[in-house]
Design a protein around this motif. Structure first.
Motif, mmCIF file in Angstrom:
data_model
loop_
_atom_site.group_PDB
_atom_site.id
_atom_site.type_symbol
_atom_site.label_atom_id
_atom_site.label_comp_id
_atom_site.label_asym_id
_atom_site.label_seq_id
_atom_site.Cartn_x
_atom_site.Cartn_y
_atom_site.Cartn_z
ATOM 1 N N LYS A 126 -9.947 -69.321 -3.186
ATOM 2 C CA LYS A 126 -9.726 -70.347 -2.166
ATOM 3 C C LYS A 126 -10.963 -70.414 -1.281
ATOM 4 O O LYS A 126 -11.192 -69.542 -0.447
ATOM 5 C CB LYS A 126 -8.475 -70.015 -1.344
ATOM 6 C CG LYS A 126 -7.202 -70.001 -2.194
ATOM 7 C CD LYS A 126 -5.974 -69.718 -1.361
ATOM 8 C CE LYS A 126 -4.714 -69.752 -2.220
ATOM 9 N NZ LYS A 126 -3.493 -69.508 -1.416
ATOM 10 N N SER A 164 -16.007 -67.422 1.430
ATOM 11 C CA SER A 164 -16.841 -68.340 2.198
ATOM 12 C C SER A 164 -18.286 -67.882 2.109
ATOM 13 O O SER A 164 -18.576 -66.709 1.849
ATOM 14 C CB SER A 164 -16.382 -68.423 3.663
ATOM 15 O OG SER A 164 -16.565 -67.181 4.332
ATOM 16 N N LEU A 179 -13.254 -71.538 1.629
ATOM 17 C CA LEU A 179 -12.998 -71.995 2.989
ATOM 18 C C LEU A 179 -14.161 -72.746 3.616
ATOM 19 O O LEU A 179 -13.973 -73.467 4.589
ATOM 20 C CB LEU A 179 -12.631 -70.794 3.875
ATOM 21 C CG LEU A 179 -11.334 -70.073 3.509
ATOM 22 C CD1 LEU A 179 -11.103 -68.909 4.445
ATOM 23 C CD2 LEU A 179 -10.149 -71.030 3.555
ATOM 24 N N MET A 189 -10.047 -65.261 8.081
ATOM 25 C CA MET A 189 -8.757 -65.533 7.452
ATOM 26 C C MET A 189 -8.103 -64.228 6.983
ATOM 27 O O MET A 189 -6.895 -64.023 7.144
ATOM 28 C CB MET A 189 -8.935 -66.487 6.268
ATOM 29 C CG MET A 189 -7.646 -66.803 5.522
ATOM 30 S SD MET A 189 -6.399 -67.677 6.504
ATOM 31 C CE MET A 189 -7.048 -69.356 6.369
ATOM 32 N N TYR A 190 -8.902 -63.351 6.419
ATOM 33 C CA TYR A 190 -8.395 -62.061 5.955
ATOM 34 C C TYR A 190 -7.817 -61.262 7.127
ATOM 35 O O TYR A 190 -6.704 -60.712 7.032
ATOM 36 C CB TYR A 190 -9.541 -61.293 5.291
ATOM 37 C CG TYR A 190 -9.170 -59.934 4.743
ATOM 38 C CD1 TYR A 190 -8.318 -59.804 3.658
ATOM 39 C CD2 TYR A 190 -9.707 -58.776 5.308
ATOM 40 C CE1 TYR A 190 -7.990 -58.555 3.144
ATOM 41 C CE2 TYR A 190 -9.384 -57.526 4.808
ATOM 42 C CZ TYR A 190 -8.527 -57.419 3.724
ATOM 43 O OH TYR A 190 -8.209 -56.189 3.233
ATOM 44 N N TYR A 221 -9.711 -65.320 -0.726
ATOM 45 C CA TYR A 221 -10.445 -66.272 0.107
ATOM 46 C C TYR A 221 -11.936 -65.961 0.023
ATOM 47 O O TYR A 221 -12.344 -64.794 0.031
ATOM 48 C CB TYR A 221 -9.992 -66.174 1.563
ATOM 49 C CG TYR A 221 -8.634 -66.787 1.806
ATOM 50 C CD1 TYR A 221 -8.472 -68.169 1.847
ATOM 51 C CD2 TYR A 221 -7.515 -65.987 2.002
ATOM 52 C CE1 TYR A 221 -7.227 -68.740 2.071
ATOM 53 C CE2 TYR A 221 -6.266 -66.545 2.225
ATOM 54 C CZ TYR A 221 -6.134 -67.928 2.260
ATOM 55 O OH TYR A 221 -4.897 -68.476 2.476
ATOM 56 N N ALA A 239 -14.057 -66.485 5.762
ATOM 57 C CA ALA A 239 -13.141 -65.780 4.862
ATOM 58 C C ALA A 239 -12.686 -64.470 5.480
ATOM 59 O O ALA A 239 -11.525 -64.070 5.343
ATOM 60 C CB ALA A 239 -13.809 -65.530 3.512
#
Length: 302
Positions: A165, A145, A167, A177-178, A143, A174
Motif C-alpha cells: 500500500k 513510502s 502512501l 501509519m505504522y 505500507y 509509512a
C-alpha cells in the motif's frame, strides 16, 4: 495505491535480508518459497540456522550481504541498528535499494532516506501490518513510502510479503501509519490487560474473562461505523454530533472505571489518561458533543 505485482516474471531476483528476528525469518522463508535466492546476515549467527536449512545463504559480513543483491531488506529493532550494521558497508550501497521495515519514528525514517541517498542507494520505508506468521499470506499488507521509484522486479519481490500500500513520497509517512496502527494496537492490549486484572480481583480466571473481553475489542469497528457510512468524514469536517454518545456520557463512564480500578488497588495510569481526555473536552464546553471531540485535547494538549 496498490502496487501488488505478479512476481512470476522475476523468479530469480536475488534478495538480501538483514535482521533475523521472527519477522526477518518470516520474510526470508516467504522469498525462498517463491524461488528467490536469499542472502542473510544477523548479529547473532545462530538465528540464521533455520533459514539456512530452508536454502538461504549466510554472508560473513554486512558488506558481503549488501553486495549479494540489488534489493536489501532490513528488519531490525530500530533505525539506529541500520547505521550500526551498515556503517562498515557504505561503500557497497551505491546502486542498491534499501527497504527498511524496522520500527522507529517518522523523522528517523526521513533522516535514513537522506543518508541512503548520500551513499547512492534508493530507499523505501515500510511497515508490515501483520505478525510474522501471517507474512506472505493473503491477509498480509505492508505500507510503503519514499521518493525513489523502485524497479518492477523489486516491487514484485516485495509484493510477496503482503499487499503493498503506497502512501506517497514522504519517507516518514509509512512509518507514521505504522506507528498509528500500533497506537491502536498497544492501547487495546493495555486495555485488555487492565480489564482482565479487574475481573481477576473477583476470582475470574483469564481463560474465562478474555473471550468476553475480546468481544468488546471486536465491537470497536461497529461503534465507529454507527450512524456514519464513512467513519472519519464528520471528524474531517469538524463536526461532532452527539446523538449517540456524548462526551459527558463517556466521561461519566471513564470516572466509574477509574473509581473501580482505584478501589480494587489496580494501577490507575491507563484509566486516568482516558478520563483526562473527556474532562478536557467538558472543561472546554463540549460535553454535549460526540466523544470524538476528545481529539481537540489530543491535538492541542494543555
Amino acid at each position: 495505491m496498490n502496487e501488488r505485482q505478479n512476481s512470476s516474471s522475476h523468479p530469480h531476483l536475488a534478495v538480501t535480508v538483514i535482521g533475523l528476528g521472527p519477522m526477518g525469518r518470516a520474510i526470508t522463508r516467504t522469498l525462498l518459497g517463491a524461488g528467490h535466492p536469499v542472502t542473510v546476515w544477523n548479529r547473532t549467527a545462530a538465528r540464521a540456522e533455520s533459514v539456512v536449512a530452508a536454502g538461504a545463504t549466510v554472508a560473513a559480513t554486512p558488506a558481503e550481504a549488501v553486495e549479494a543483491s540489488e534489493l536489501v531488506i532490513l528488519s531490525l529493532t530500530d533505525y539506529r541498528a541500520m547505521y550500526d550494521i551498515l556503517g562498515s558497508a557504505t561503500a557497497s550501497l551505491a546502486g542498491r535499494t534499501l527497504v527498511n521495515l524496522s520500527s522507529d519514528t517518522p523523522d528517523r525514517s526521513r533522516e535514513a532516506a537522506a543518508w541512503a541517498a548520500s551513499h547512492g542507494a534508493a530507499f523505501r520505508t515500510g511497515g508490515v501490518m501483520v505478525p510474522a506468521p501471517v507474512v506472505g499470506t493473503a491477509a498480509s499488507s505492508v505500507y510503503y513510502s519514499g521518493r525513489d521509484r523502485l524497479p518492477e522486479s523489486h516491487r514484485a519481490a516485495l509484493a510477496l510479503l503482503g499487499t503493498p500500500k503506497r502512501l506517497g513520497e514522504d519517507p516518514g509517512l509509512a512509518q507514521l501509519m505504522y506507528q498509528a496502527h500500533l497506537t491502536v494496537f498497544l492501547t487495546t492490549l493495555s486495555g485488555l490487560m487492565q480489564a482482565t486484572a479487574m475481573l481477576g480481583t473477583a476470582g475470574m480466571k483469564a481463560a474465562a474473562a478474555m473471550p468476553e473481553l475480546l468481544f468488546a475489542a471486536d465491537s470497536i469497528g461497529a461503534v465507529l461505523r454507527a450512524g456514519e457510512a464513512a467513519p472519519g468524514t464528520a471528524l474531517d469536517a469538524g463536526e461532532h454530533p452527539g446523538e449517540l454518545s456524548t462526551v459527558t456520557m463517556m466521561g461519566a463512564t471513564a470516572d466509574h472505571i477509574l473509581e473501580t480500578c482505584t478501589s480494587l488497588g489496580l494501577d490507575p495510569t491507563l484509566p486516568l489518561a482516558v478520563r483526562s481526555h473527556y474532562h478536557h473536552a467538558i472543561e472546554h464546553g463540549h460535553g454535549g458533543d460526540s466523544w470524538t471531540r476528545i481529539i481537540d485535547g489530543i491535538r492541542a494538549p494543555r
